[in-house]
Design a protein around this motif. Structure first.
Motif, PDB file in Angstrom:
ATOM      1  N   THR A  46       1.297  -0.024   1.231  1.00 22.84           N
ATOM      2  CA  THR A  46       0.534   1.230   1.287  1.00 22.84           C
ATOM      3  C   THR A  46      -0.814   1.097   1.971  1.00 22.84           C
ATOM      4  O   THR A  46      -1.440   2.108   2.270  1.00 22.84           O
ATOM      5  N   ASP A  81       0.787   1.933  -6.300  1.00 26.87           N
ATOM      6  CA  ASP A  81       1.329   3.177  -5.758  1.00 26.87           C
ATOM      7  C   ASP A  81       2.855   3.229  -5.777  1.00 26.87           C
ATOM      8  O   ASP A  81       3.448   4.269  -6.042  1.00 26.87           O
ATOM      9  N   ASN A  82       3.512   2.086  -5.473  1.00 22.02           N
ATOM     10  CA  ASN A  82       4.971   2.116  -5.414  1.00 22.02           C
ATOM     11  C   ASN A  82       5.647   1.089  -6.329  1.00 22.02           C
ATOM     12  O   ASN A  82       6.862   1.029  -6.395  1.00 22.02           O
TER      13      ASN A  82
END
Length: 129
Positions: free
Chosen positions: A102, A121-122
């Motif tokens: 990211t 984030d992921n």
């Protein structure tokens, strides 16, 4: 004479362990075990030979415990992806890296080189270079 040699040996061992950088749980366990074993062996046997034997026994025991901890952590992450985990991208600032997924900036000063970090984030894992 033996007391002076013992004190000198303890000082050298303490300095070596203080300056050593053990990055894996196995290495950290071995270092902690060797230090504790040297102290206990030196006190119990009252001599440098006892301290050396204690350090060897402590290092072996600490390495086994550290390896078990390392294996347990590896089970939490699951199998690595094909090709391994990607490395973070350096930013030019010491200890600061960008996620390869990211681009988010992470402070990884407390993470040893090669250590895994999870992108918030992921949820994917990446390594510190």
């Amino acid at each position: 004479m033996n007391k002076k040699l013992f004190i000198l040996m303890c000082g050298v061992l303490l300095a070596a362990f203080g300056l050593d950088s053990c990055d894996t749980p196995t290495g950290q366990g071995a270092a902690a075990g060797a230090g504790a074993g040297a102290i206990i062996g030196g006190i119990a046997g009252r001599g440098p030979r006892s301290a050396a034997i204690g350090a060897a026994i402590g290092a072996a025991t600490g390495a086994l415990i550290g390896h078990a901890i390392q294996e347990d952590r590896a089970r939490q992450y699951g199998p690595p992806p094909a090709g391994g985990y990607p490395f973070a991208k350096p930013t030019g600032n010491p200890g600061m890296f960008r996620s390869p997924y990211t681009g988010r900036l992470y402070d990884l000063r407390g993470v040893p080189p090669g250590g895994l970090t999870r992108d918030v984030d992921n949820g994917q894992l990446f390594r510190r270079p």
